[in-house]
Design a protein around this motif. Structure first.
Motif, mmCIF file in Angstrom:
data_model
loop_
_atom_site.group_PDB
_atom_site.id
_atom_site.type_symbol
_atom_site.label_atom_id
_atom_site.label_comp_id
_atom_site.label_asym_id
_atom_site.label_seq_id
_atom_site.Cartn_x
_atom_site.Cartn_y
_atom_site.Cartn_z
ATOM 1 N N UNK A 188 -24.067 12.037 -41.053
ATOM 2 C CA UNK A 188 -22.727 11.076 -40.771
ATOM 3 C C UNK A 188 -22.744 10.300 -41.837
ATOM 4 N N UNK B 280 -15.216 23.679 -31.783
ATOM 5 C CA UNK B 280 -15.368 22.799 -32.337
ATOM 6 C C UNK B 280 -16.136 21.811 -31.632
ATOM 7 N N UNK C 212 -11.392 28.732 -39.633
ATOM 8 C CA UNK C 212 -12.323 28.352 -41.281
ATOM 9 C C UNK C 212 -11.964 29.017 -41.878
ATOM 10 N N UNK D 275 -19.552 21.940 -43.330
ATOM 11 C CA UNK D 275 -21.553 23.057 -43.135
ATOM 12 C C UNK D 275 -20.932 24.445 -43.407
ATOM 13 N N UNK D 276 -19.737 24.941 -41.882
ATOM 14 C CA UNK D 276 -19.319 26.324 -42.124
ATOM 15 C C UNK D 276 -18.699 26.830 -43.354
ATOM 16 N N UNK D 277 -17.760 25.301 -44.368
ATOM 17 C CA UNK D 277 -17.527 25.844 -45.403
ATOM 18 C C UNK D 277 -18.698 26.673 -46.478
ATOM 19 N N UNK D 278 -19.502 25.465 -46.191
ATOM 20 C CA UNK D 278 -20.410 25.948 -47.503
ATOM 21 C C UNK D 278 -21.404 27.396 -47.298
ATOM 22 N N UNK E 114 -21.754 29.466 -33.852
ATOM 23 C CA UNK E 114 -20.546 29.679 -33.684
ATOM 24 C C UNK E 114 -20.978 31.499 -32.839
ATOM 25 N N UNK F 143 -17.421 11.066 -34.061
ATOM 26 C CA UNK F 143 -17.458 12.527 -33.308
ATOM 27 C C UNK F 143 -16.575 13.107 -34.111
ATOM 28 N N UNK G 233 -27.297 16.769 -36.899
ATOM 29 C CA UNK G 233 -25.949 16.262 -37.826
ATOM 30 C C UNK G 233 -26.383 15.081 -37.793
ATOM 31 N N UNK H 82 -26.238 26.941 -37.689
ATOM 32 C CA UNK H 82 -24.606 27.446 -37.206
ATOM 33 C C UNK H 82 -23.913 28.224 -37.236
ATOM 34 N N UNK I 171 -17.970 17.016 -40.710
ATOM 35 C CA UNK I 171 -19.346 17.432 -41.385
ATOM 36 C C UNK I 171 -19.659 18.966 -40.851
ATOM 37 N N UNK I 172 -19.036 19.496 -39.473
ATOM 38 C CA UNK I 172 -19.702 20.975 -38.819
ATOM 39 C C UNK I 172 -18.722 21.564 -39.710
ATOM 40 N N UNK I 173 -17.166 21.781 -40.148
ATOM 41 C CA UNK I 173 -16.375 21.495 -40.795
ATOM 42 C C UNK I 173 -17.219 22.207 -42.213
ATOM 43 N N UNK J 8 -16.580 12.164 -37.415
ATOM 44 C CA UNK J 8 -17.132 12.454 -38.969
ATOM 45 C C UNK J 8 -17.827 13.810 -38.635
ATOM 46 N N UNK J 9 -18.822 13.640 -37.168
ATOM 47 C CA UNK J 9 -19.392 14.620 -36.892
ATOM 48 C C UNK J 9 -18.492 15.854 -36.949
ATOM 49 N N UNK J 10 -17.069 16.102 -36.457
ATOM 50 C CA UNK J 10 -16.619 17.122 -37.141
ATOM 51 C C UNK J 10 -16.518 17.286 -38.353
ATOM 52 N N UNK K 109 -19.992 21.042 -32.348
ATOM 53 C CA UNK K 109 -20.491 19.606 -32.665
ATOM 54 C C UNK K 109 -21.712 19.515 -31.915
ATOM 55 N N UNK L 151 -27.682 27.597 -48.417
ATOM 56 C CA UNK L 151 -26.265 27.061 -48.745
ATOM 57 C C UNK L 151 -26.675 26.541 -50.095
ATOM 58 N N UNK L 152 -25.168 26.992 -50.948
ATOM 59 C CA UNK L 152 -24.804 26.912 -51.977
ATOM 60 C C UNK L 152 -25.256 25.567 -53.149
ATOM 61 N N UNK M 211 -24.796 21.767 -32.526
ATOM 62 C CA UNK M 211 -25.187 21.115 -33.880
ATOM 63 C C UNK M 211 -25.642 19.801 -34.037
#
Lengths: 195, 154
Positions: free
Chosen positions: A195, A180, A152, B49-52, A137, B39, A191, A133, B45-47, B41-43, A184, A113-114, A187
């Motif tokens: 948060x 999602x 995404x 992480x996937x983007x990163x 997926x 929930x 997490x 992740x 965060x997942x978003x 906030x977790x979604x 969630x 991860x960058x 993962x």
């Protein structure tokens, strides 16, 4: 001069072979990224991405310009991936493992991860997180995964996704919500505290 | 509305795919419900992480490998039948296609004209032949009449 996709398609239809090259070079990374997101290993992604463009080459004359070119292309991409998946399922002795760690995680830079400022421990944790992740997926059903990946990775709107999958906007909404939620839950343990 | 129903809306809220009215309702609920807020906030965060995860790219020379596959690919019968239009599209520029189409129409028209002319000529020959035979018959009829008369004269 920068041609639009539709102009390139038109020029290609008029016999300009160079337009095909331009289309491939414009979309090869995106198509590869999507395919990789769906199938999960590099060899398979290379092979299927090429298959996508072979079909573009063969069937571009069927593209009538009623939708955007990339919508058509992404539909083709998803179809190629899903039919490859079905084919693999029918072949005895072959397991289509999308979480093939030997191909997925050997490249040290592949899943990082960058963030260069992170400590080695944090980098390792991030790699593990990326693996988690990807694995999560990968565990989604094919349809949920394809929809999720296009949303995404390519940030397609619900309207565009509905056109790609030829379904209603409500179906897309429901698929993404389910995808999602499944991710969630998988993962969630990782997490905690984030948060 | 139960939390279960609100939670189903969180994904489209995250994607900004809800109406402004729905948005304000969801936001109001998130302010008052800790479980739904967590929930969401977790979604989120997942978003993130996937983007990163950095995008995967094909090896250099993708197009060259594709070209090679295209040139090696054998044309199947189906492609021969279905893909003719593609070949046509690749082979000629638009002006050339128009020229070929016009030539084809001209060729068909001229061929049709020649065929019609030849047919009508045959009809004329037939008419001529019929008239000729009729006249011959008339002559022989006249001859038949003439002979007895001649004998009678003799």
């Amino acid at each position: 001069m920068q041609y639009s996709d539709e102009e390139l398609v038109e020029r290609y239809g008029a016999g300009d072979g160079e337009s095909f090259r331009m289309l491939v070079e414009r979309y090869q990374d995106r198509v590869y990224h999507i395919v990789y997101g769906i199938v999960g290993n590099k060899d398979e992604a290379e092979d299927l991405s090429q298959e996508v463009f072979l079909r573009v080459y063969r069937f571009l004359h069927r593209f009538k310009g009623k939708s955007r070119f990339y919508t058509w292309l992404y539909r083709l991409t998803v179809n190629v991936c899903l039919s490859a998946r079905r084919k693999r399922k029918n072949e005895p002795g072959k397991i289509f493992s999308l979480a093939d760690s030997s191909k997925y995680g050997n490249d040290p830079g592949e899943i990082e991860l960058a963030d260069e400022s992170l400590s080695p421990l944090k980098v390792l944790q991030n790699r593990e997180m990326a693996e988690t992740i990807k694995s999560a997926i990968n565990s989604l059903s094919e349809v949920l995964k394809s929809t999720f990946v296009l949303r995404e990775f390519e940030e397609l709107s619900y309207e565009e996704l509905a056109r790609v999958f030829r379904c209603s906007r409500g179906t897309i909404k429901s698929r993404l919500s389910r995808a999602r939620e499944q991710l969630r839950r998988k993962i969630e343990p990782y997490l905690d505290g984030t948060v | 509305m139960s939390c279960k129903k609100w939670k189903k809306k969180l994904s489209s809220y995250l994607d900004n795919e809800v109406s402004s009215r729905e948005r304000s309702k969801i936001e109001k609920h998130l302010k008052s419900c800790r479980a739904c807020f967590n929930q969401f906030k977790q979604l989120e965060r997942v978003h993130r992480l996937v983007q990163s995860i950095p995008p995967e790219k094909p090896r250099p020379g993708f197009y060259e490998r594709l070209s090679e596959r295209l040139s090696q690919k054998k044309t199947t019968l189906r492609e021969k039948l279905v893909g003719w239009r593609y070949g046509w599209q690749l082979s000629f520029p638009r002006v050339g296609k128009i020229a070929i189409a016009v030539s084809a129409v001209l060729l068909v028209s001229v061929s049709f004209y020649i065929w019609r002319s030849a047919t009508s000529y045959e009809v004329n020959i037939k008419v001529f032949e019929e008239e000729y035979f009729r006249s011959q018959q008339m002559n022989s009829f006249v001859g038949e009449l003439a002979l007895p008369v001649f004998f009678e004269i003799e």
